[in-house]
Design an enzyme around this catalytic site. Sequence first.
Site: not given
Ligand code: OAD
Length: 252
Positions: A76, A219, A193-194, A125, A237, A107-108, A156
């Site tokens: 990654r 989104n 984008g979440t 995160h 976005a 959250q990225n 350590c």
């Molecule tokens: P997700 O993979 O859950 O969601 C990504 C979101 O981005 C979705 O709602 C898509 O519809 C949207 N999306 C995709 N392409 C896009 C674009 N070009 N522009 C805007 N939006 C777009 O990712 P997160 O919501 O970030 O946590 O996930 C949240 C957390 O879940 C992560 O940080 C991770 C995971 O568990 C941990 O690792 C603790």
Amino acid sequence: MALEKQVSIPAPLVNWLRAAERVVVMTGAGVSAESGVPTFRDAQTGLWSRYRPEELATPEAFGRDPRLVWDWYRWRRDLVQKAEPNAAHHALVQMETHVHQMTLVTQNVDGLHRRAGSRSVIELHGSLERARCQGCGQRAQEWPETDEELPRCSLCGDLLRPDVVWFGEALPRAAIEQAAAAALGCDLFLVVGTSGVVEPAALLPYLAKDQGAVLAVVNPEETPQSEVADFFLPGRAGDVLPVLIQQAWPQA
Ligand code: OAD
């Protein structure tokens, strides 16, 4: 001009943004999708397609097989290092120059907001760019990565692990406290984008809205927050944010 024809931004939102003193923007994996970084819920490809992130990003997975987890994070990190910030990251840098007080909560773990030039970034995160000792907690910015030896703490000798929040773990306290304080004190909260399902980050927009902030969501898909938002801007976005900024501050 072509962009503006495709993306329609409600005029009241533009006015709110222009007038807002304190803005919080919360981003998720979708903001980096256009940089070629797969979102968390996208199917993984290639070597890693048979694993789900939920099976790798846990303390239990690391306890069972630290080599497997480190190899995944190395993959990654390589991917992220080759990626470049996109138009959405750059638009948020622009926004920071116009808004009196802007807090970017992400959250990225890819560091792309900071690489784009955003200054006030809260990484809820953690970050792929750091490791920390599973024993004493000492952080490391650099560590040897070989196929033979797992990286170890220089203090350590215990194993280093990626300095990210895994499923089932608590968020860094200072980060979530700062993010909650910013949400409670903002005029406008923009969610970009979440999927908005992973707590406690997913609760921040509601905190803001409950104390009277305007809530907007960008989104391509509907999310739990888009249903309660004052404004839902369906789209990518990298398409929507540059137009929003351009309309709010056309002279810039
Ligand atoms: P997700 O993979 O859950 O969601 C990504 C979101 O981005 C979705 O709602 C898509 O519809 C949207 N999306 C995709 N392409 C896009 C674009 N070009 N522009 C805007 N939006 C777009 O990712 P997160 O919501 O970030 O946590 O996930 C949240 C957390 O879940 C992560 O940080 C991770 C995971 O568990 C941990 O690792 C603790």
